[in-house]
Scaffold this motif. Structure first.
Motif: not given
Length: 237
Positions: A199-206
């Motif tokens: 996961a990168y900074p600012g990522d979400s599952y969506e």
């Protein structure tokens, strides 16, 4: 002429995109890249790997170890340390960590630490082989995290830190990095028979599910519905 025109077009496209990556991680790179490059020239340790380890181990300089002890690499005391120390819970309660007078001293000690016999095989690699170094650090036991190599690689590629491993460094216009930054795709890796991305900074599952063509709810359930944090593994099944 055509090469310069290509670079100009790519740069114009890049500058037209909102600066989504301007965050604490880029601030850390801007502050400490000079030290990392100096240590690379002195020792042969890739600056990209040093920066990625510092970013990960110190939470971009915001961890308690970094803010109170100037320890940017999570280096424990070991039997040969004669300097100041502090106790923090890690793999076990109240583990002993080194304390430094400055961040620069932490970077210098990180170089000395990797020059131990345990990591000797890494110095047979080219300084530009950041993947070899990242996965090699994991194999040599720098961290207990089995996915330490993929994490470091994701950080290096997310922020184009490999630029600092080259003569000329970040001052050169690097079309490869610009194109990669615009694309910002997640590399799929495997651990324990399960596929995952970092996961990168600012990522979400969506956002991850949308990129990979998956259902966001299913992706969240695959990961126990826990909230995403920077650089965590996101399992795909």
């Amino acid at each position: 002429m055509l090469r310069n025109k290509f670079f100009t077009i790519i740069l114009m496209i890049f500058l037209s995109v909102p600066m989504l990556h301007a965050d604490k991680y880029e601030d850390y790179v801007a502050e400490y890249s000079g030290i990392a490059v100096a240590e690379m020239r002195r020792s042969g340790i890739p600056a990209s790997v040093t920066l990625a380890q510092g970013l990960l181990e110190s939470a971009a300089g915001r961890s308690t170890l970094a803010t109170e002890g100037n320890n940017h690499f999570g280096i424990k005391c070991h039997s040969d340390w004669r300097g100041e120390t502090m106790l923090r819970d890690d793999d076990a309660p109240d583990e002993c960590f080194r304390v430094y007078s400055s961040a620069a001293e932490s970077f210098e000690d990180h170089t000395r630490f990797l020059q131990r016999k345990r990591y000797a095989s890494l110095f047979e690699l080219e300084p530009t082989d950041y993947k070899g170094w990242a996965y090699g650090l994991s194999r040599c036991g720098y961290a207990t995290d089995p996915n330490y190599g993929p994490r470091l690689t994701a950080i290096i590629e997310r922020y184009g830190l490999y630029r600092y491993d080259r003569e000329g460094g970040a001052g050169e216009l690097d079309a490869e990095f610009i194109v990669q930054a615009l694309r910002s795709t997640h590399v799929v890796s495997m651990s324990g028979g399960r596929h995952f991305v970092i996961a990168y900074p600012g990522d979400s599952y969506e956002s991850i599910a949308g990129e990979l063509g998956m259902d966001a709810g299913r992706l969240a359930r695959c990961n126990g519905d826990v909230a995403l944090s920077d650089w965590m593994e996101v399992y795909l099944h």
